[in-house]
Design a protein around this motif. Structure first.
Motif, short mmCIF file in Angstrom:
data_model
loop_
_atom_site.label_atom_id
_atom_site.label_comp_id
_atom_site.label_asym_id
_atom_site.label_seq_id
_atom_site.Cartn_x
_atom_site.Cartn_y
_atom_site.Cartn_z
N PRO A 178 33.04 32.93 77.01
CA PRO A 178 33.86 33.50 75.93
C PRO A 178 34.01 35.02 76.07
O PRO A 178 33.05 35.71 76.40
CB PRO A 178 33.07 33.14 74.66
N TYR A 179 35.22 35.48 75.84
CA TYR A 179 35.58 36.90 75.84
C TYR A 179 35.56 37.55 77.22
O TYR A 179 35.65 38.78 77.31
CB TYR A 179 34.66 37.70 74.88
N ALA A 180 35.48 36.76 78.27
CA ALA A 180 35.44 37.35 79.61
C ALA A 180 36.71 38.15 79.91
O ALA A 180 36.63 39.32 80.32
CB ALA A 180 35.24 36.27 80.66
N ILE A 181 37.87 37.53 79.72
CA ILE A 181 39.12 38.21 80.02
C ILE A 181 39.31 39.43 79.13
O ILE A 181 39.64 40.53 79.62
CB ILE A 181 40.32 37.26 79.86
N GLU A 182 39.10 39.26 77.84
CA GLU A 182 39.28 40.37 76.91
C GLU A 182 38.36 41.54 77.25
O GLU A 182 38.76 42.71 77.19
CB GLU A 182 39.02 39.91 75.47
N THR A 183 37.13 41.23 77.62
CA THR A 183 36.17 42.27 77.95
C THR A 183 36.56 43.00 79.23
O THR A 183 36.50 44.24 79.31
CB THR A 183 34.75 41.68 78.09
#
Length: 224
Positions: free
Chosen positions: A107-112
């Motif tokens: 979760p949140y890999a791309i956003e991070t």
């Protein structure tokens, strides 16, 4: 971390959800090869065995071929599942071939990654096999986030060997004082980075670890 310019990530178990993708791969290849094993029984046995053999591989005690065969063969033996050597070999080859067919990230890999690349140069250091790791990054659409990628096959040594970190720093034209390593393995990622003077952030939960750690990638937005 005021002077931080470069962030080095591990891939498996850090950005790429290895356990989830691996489970889906086994589900697919078991059907393909007509292996009648319940995944809910197989995976809890296989995963710690796989971790054990990866540690032996990191320590150069077994070969890549031994790793791929022995982890499956031992799991089958524990489960009293009779598998001829040819089947184990076929499954091990099929597993590598199809592992990158699945591309679930944490979760949140791309956003991070999108957030961090606005300020820092991002890089990757992995003990995984070069061809497989590149397929994973391409299928999950994260490869373009990284300025450099260093695999153990590129350098001839594996994390935590200082040589792989020094190679990655040289490739990135980064100083150790401006760099941080983020990974899930305390030995390979955290201790390895700290041995060469890099900062580190542990991704996971370990009550014995007293350093900087996160349990969700989104926390990096607040730490960095």
């Amino acid at each position: 971390m005021k002077h931080l310019k470069h962030i080095f990530f591990d891939l498996d178990h850090t950005l790429w959800d290895f356990d989830k993708n691996s489970g889906l791969t086994f589900e697919s290849i078991f059907k393909k090869h007509h292996v009648e094993l319940n995944l809910s029984e197989f995976l809890p046995v296989y995963e710690p065995i796989n971790a054990k053999y990866w540690k032996l591989f990191r320590e150069n005690k077994i070969s890549k071929e031994d790793l791929r065969y022995a982890r499956l063969n031992e799991a089958f033996e524990v489960l009293n599942f009779k598998a001829e050597p040819n089947l184990v070999i076929a499954l091990s080859e099929s597993y590598i071939e199809h592992l990158s067919d699945f591309n679930h990230l944490f979760p949140y890999a791309i956003e991070t990654l999108e957030h961090l690349q606005e300020t820092y140069q991002l890089h990757l250091i992995t003990n995984g096999f070069r061809s497989v790791q590149y397929r994973k990054m391409k299928s999950s659409r994260i490869i373009n986030f990284f300025k450099t990628v260093t695999t153990s096959e590129d350098v001839g040594v594996k994390k935590p060997d200082p040589a792989i970190f020094n190679h990655a720093l040289d490739l990135a034209k980064a100083s150790k004082n401006e760099s941080v390593m983020i990974g899930d393995n305390l030995e390979a990622d955290i201790e390895g980075a700290e041995k060469v003077g890099m900062s580190s952030i542990f991704f996971g939960k370990d009550n014995t670890f007293e350093g900087k750690s996160i349990q969700c990638l989104s926390e990096l937005k607040h730490i960095l």
